[in-house]
Design a protein around this motif. Structure first.
Motif, PDB file in Angstrom:
ATOM      1  N   TYR A   2     100.788  73.431 -33.255  1.00  0.00           N
ATOM      2  CA  TYR A   2     101.663  74.494 -33.728  1.00  0.00           C
ATOM      3  C   TYR A   2     101.624  74.537 -35.245  1.00  0.00           C
ATOM      4  N   LYS A  13     108.095  79.071 -36.124  1.00  0.00           N
ATOM      5  CA  LYS A  13     107.251  78.040 -35.516  1.00  0.00           C
ATOM      6  C   LYS A  13     106.415  78.749 -34.459  1.00  0.00           C
ATOM      7  N   VAL A  14     105.091  78.744 -34.629  1.00  0.00           N
ATOM      8  CA  VAL A  14     104.223  79.510 -33.747  1.00  0.00           C
ATOM      9  C   VAL A  14     103.198  78.598 -33.078  1.00  0.00           C
ATOM     10  N   THR A  15     102.843  78.978 -31.860  1.00  0.00           N
ATOM     11  CA  THR A  15     101.761  78.342 -31.125  1.00  0.00           C
ATOM     12  C   THR A  15     100.826  79.444 -30.650  1.00  0.00           C
ATOM     13  N   LYS A  16      99.675  79.050 -30.154  1.00  0.00           N
ATOM     14  CA  LYS A  16      98.711  80.040 -29.679  1.00  0.00           C
ATOM     15  C   LYS A  16      99.267  80.758 -28.445  1.00  0.00           C
ATOM     16  N   ASP A  17      98.976  82.056 -28.315  1.00  0.00           N
ATOM     17  CA  ASP A  17      99.414  82.920 -27.198  1.00  0.00           C
ATOM     18  C   ASP A  17     100.923  83.047 -27.112  1.00  0.00           C
ATOM     19  N   GLN A  18     101.609  83.022 -28.241  1.00  0.00           N
ATOM     20  CA  GLN A  18     103.061  83.190 -28.281  1.00  0.00           C
ATOM     21  C   GLN A  18     103.397  84.538 -28.895  1.00  0.00           C
ATOM     22  N   PHE A  19     104.501  85.142 -28.439  1.00  0.00           N
ATOM     23  CA  PHE A  19     104.997  86.388 -29.013  1.00  0.00           C
ATOM     24  C   PHE A  19     106.031  86.064 -30.081  1.00  0.00           C
ATOM     25  N   VAL A  20     105.969  86.780 -31.211  1.00  0.00           N
ATOM     26  CA  VAL A  20     106.916  86.607 -32.304  1.00  0.00           C
ATOM     27  C   VAL A  20     107.461  87.975 -32.673  1.00  0.00           C
ATOM     28  N   LYS A  95     106.443  93.331 -32.882  1.00  0.00           N
ATOM     29  CA  LYS A  95     106.079  92.307 -31.890  1.00  0.00           C
ATOM     30  C   LYS A  95     104.629  91.908 -32.142  1.00  0.00           C
ATOM     31  N   LEU A  97     101.475  89.105 -31.304  1.00  0.00           N
ATOM     32  CA  LEU A  97     100.902  88.066 -30.448  1.00  0.00           C
ATOM     33  C   LEU A  97     100.050  87.159 -31.324  1.00  0.00           C
TER      34      LEU A  97
END
Length: 103
Positions: A2, A13-20, A95, A97
């Motif tokens: 992350y 805080k982001v991870t792969k394949d997450q929506f923000v 939104k 990705l």
């Protein structure tokens, strides 16, 4: 894996394949965006912290759409004066990705 990223003055805080849901950004739906203000990067327990940002670290994403948040009602009142004011607000978000985190 992350990363903590600064997007328009807010930290996520982001991870792969997450929506923000980030504050509204310029760009059309389907456009790719890149964030280079990576503050922290974690790769399975191996943590790197920037001072203030990590050089060469990037987070790539794709804009999925522009949406509005929930309505917030603002109510003002002054007692014994007959003053009441009701107002509402809906914040605009983008939104995104998260497609890739690279260092």
């Amino acid at each position: 894996m992350y990363a903590i990223v600064d997007i328009a003055g807010k930290q996520f805080k982001v991870t792969k394949d997450q929506f923000v849901y980030a504050p509204r950004m310029e760009g059309e739906e389907g456009a790719s965006v890149e964030f280079d203000k990576v503050l922290l990067f974690d790769d399975n327990g191996k943590v790197e912290v920037g001072a203030p940002v990590l050089k060469g670290a990037k987070v790539a994403g794709k804009i999925l759409g522009h949406v509005k948040g929930d309505k917030v009602v603002v109510f003002k009142k002054k007692r014994r004066k007959g003053y009441q004011k009701r107002n509402g607000h809906r914040q605009e978000f983008t939104k995104v990705l998260i497609e890739n985190i690279s260092k």
